[in-house]
Design an enzyme around this catalytic site. Structure first.
Site, PDB file in Angstrom:
ATOM      1  CE1 TYR A  53      40.652  46.733 -98.266  1.00 48.32           C
ATOM      2  CE2 TYR A  53      41.119  45.419-100.181  1.00 48.32           C
ATOM      3  CZ  TYR A  53      40.409  46.094-100.133  1.00 48.32           C
ATOM      4  OH  TYR A  53      40.029  47.208-101.105  1.00 48.32           O
ATOM      5  CE  LYS A  62      41.040  59.872 -92.695  1.00 50.50           C
ATOM      6  NZ  LYS A  62      40.967  61.138 -93.084  1.00 50.50           N
ATOM      7  CG  ASP A 102      41.509  63.242 -96.029  1.00 50.50           C
ATOM      8  OD1 ASP A 102      42.462  62.642 -94.815  1.00 50.50           O
ATOM      9  OD2 ASP A 102      42.286  64.034 -95.272  1.00 50.50           O
ATOM     10  CG  ASP A 136      41.363  48.651-103.584  1.00 54.22           C
ATOM     11  OD1 ASP A 136      41.830  49.265-104.049  1.00 54.22           O
ATOM     12  OD2 ASP A 136      40.286  48.215-103.153  1.00 54.22           O
TER      13      ASP A 136
END
Ligand code: NAD
Length: 420
Positions: A149, A219, A285, A309
């Site tokens: 971002y 992640k 995930d 987000d």
């Protein structure tokens, strides 16, 4: 009338009549702000019997500011948030075609509001797409200043991207870019400082609110040094700064390795009994799956910007939609905080007395909790619980309720004040 909220020794000092700047917002902003302010003032009056009162101070941003001053985000508005520390805002239209990219981003950057705080809970009576929404009760701490971002990216084909590729391939021996001639490139900065201040705020929040766990969502299996770093630095921080108040799953693993699983389970159970906050981590995930399969396992979430987000919107949808989800952007080191409705300006229903003020109302509840005026929030949330249980709501929620009774924005406001 009114005095400034100040910040000293790491704490907010809140007078009984604080000045709080607000941005009404564009589109439905005017309607929902009027509803919210009326309800806030009634709740404060009821909670503190006239001993406390807010001096609301309007500042301009967005379309209203542009029409009045010619600027989308006037300097006075920035200065008001800078100087009064705590503020609240309705939704702002993002000017299309040039000018400021996003007013929200500009405010966040100017005040270095590094935490995006999103509490997610279900209100009985609100229809949801999941079977046991009562098990969803989480507070998301999303890192707000770093990650992909940061906006460091170059379009494919530009001289800049060619220069960067040149550097990567010749000096850094990068051979993994599959289509170098047509690749856009971006940079993902994730720092120790940025991660630590976010995770520290999440752990403190869990300790202060006696919550069972903080989960680091990342992640790191793929992005080992950025997202993986976030996890490592988070565990290290917990063990270094909160040793007596937390138990980390890293410690659990160590005990298991040194002894066996039974001993590790025992240590975990003892820590939980002693009221320690369990620090754990999960791959993003898997986390998204688990939010649907076993949401009760999660309480406070600390995560990077992009994961945050996605997670915020999924969790909001799970408890009945973005229309009631509140949010805040906070810098816990300076005290600066802006509370906000998380939805947009809803141009399709603006001016029709149909908008749901709940997102802005609940962001006000967060604001009063932040000031330590917790009674105000309790009054408002209890009244909202009552109305939703009676199936009374604005049209966005009422149309999905089996016996939904649709109220206009104004009628909802009056009913909520009655319920308080
Ligand atoms: P939106 O959130 O304004 O609308 C999406 C849908 O949700 C619409 O059907 C709308 O009617 C409904 N909705 C939104 N808020 C509601 C409320 N309070 N009560 C009832 N229904 C509600 O999203 P959009 O249409 O993508 O964006 C419109 C404008 O808002 C754009 O200019 C966008 O940039 C801006 N925006 C601002 C913010 C912010 O200031 N935080 C956030 C998102 C979008």
């Amino acid at each position: 009338m009114g005095e400034k909220i100040t910040f000293s020794h790491g704490r907010l000092q809140v007078p009984n009549n604080p000045i709080i700047p607000f941005i009404e917002g564009d589109g439905v902003g005017k309607e929902i702000w009027q509803a919210a302010q009326t309800i806030f003032d009634k709740a404060i009056e009821k909670a503190y019997k006239g001993q406390r009162q807010v001096s609301w101070h309007e500042v301009l941003a967005g379309e209203k500011a542009f029409n009045v001053t010619g600027s989308w985000l006037p300097e006075e508005t920035m200065q008001a948030f800078q100087s009064y520390l705590v503020g609240i805002k309705g939704p702002l239209m993002t000017p299309v075609g040039g000018g400021i990219r996003s007013l929200n981003v500009a405010l966040r950057q100017a005040l270095d509001l590094y935490v995006c705080l999103r509490p997610v809970r279900w209100f009985r009576g609100v229809e949801t797409p999941i079977k046991q929404p009562e098990n969803v009760n989480m507070t998301i701490f999303r890192e707000n200043t770093e990650d992909i971002y940061a906006g460091i990216e170059w379009m494919q084909g530009t001289p800049e991207v060619k220069k960067l590729y040149q550097f990567l391939s010749t000096e850094m021996a990068v051979t993994k870019i599959r289509f170098p001639e047509t690749s856009s490139l971006a940079i993902k900065p994730v720092s120790i400082e940025g991660s630590e201040r976010l995770i520290r705020a999440a752990i403190k929040f869990a300790i202060n609110h006696r919550l069972p766990s903080v989960t680091l969502v990342h992640k790191g299996n793929i992005m080992k040094f950025t997202e993986g770093g976030f996890k490592l630095w988070g565990y290290a921080l917990a063990e270094r700064e909160f040793a007596t108040k937390t138990f980390t799953m890293q410690q659990y693993e160590q005990i298991r390795k040194d002894t066996d699983k039974a001993q590790a389970d025992h240590a975990l159970l003892e820590a939980q009994k002693a009221g320690k906050v369990v620090i754990k981590d999960v791959i993003a995930d898997a986390f998204l799956q688990n939010t649907l399969l076993k949401p009760a396992d999660y309480s406070v979430i600390a995560t990077l910007n992009l994961n945050g987000d996605y997670i915020s919107d999924q969790l909001a949808a799970m408890v009945g939609g973005i229309g009631i989800a509140p949010g805040a952007n906070i810098n816990y080191l300076t005290g600066h905080a802006i509370f906000e409705a998380t939805h947009g300006t809803a141009p399709d229903i603006a001016g029709k007395d149909q908008a749901n003020p709940s997102s802005l109302l609940l962001s006000g509840v967060m604001l009063f909790d932040y000031l330590g005026w917790t009674k105000v929030g309790q009054l408002i949330t209890t009244a909202m619980e009552k109305l939703f249980q009676q199936q009374k709501a604005t049209i966005d929620l009422a149309r999905f309720m089996p016996n939904g009774q649709t109220l206009s924005t104004q009628a909802f406001t009056h009913a909520l004040i009655e319920a308080m």
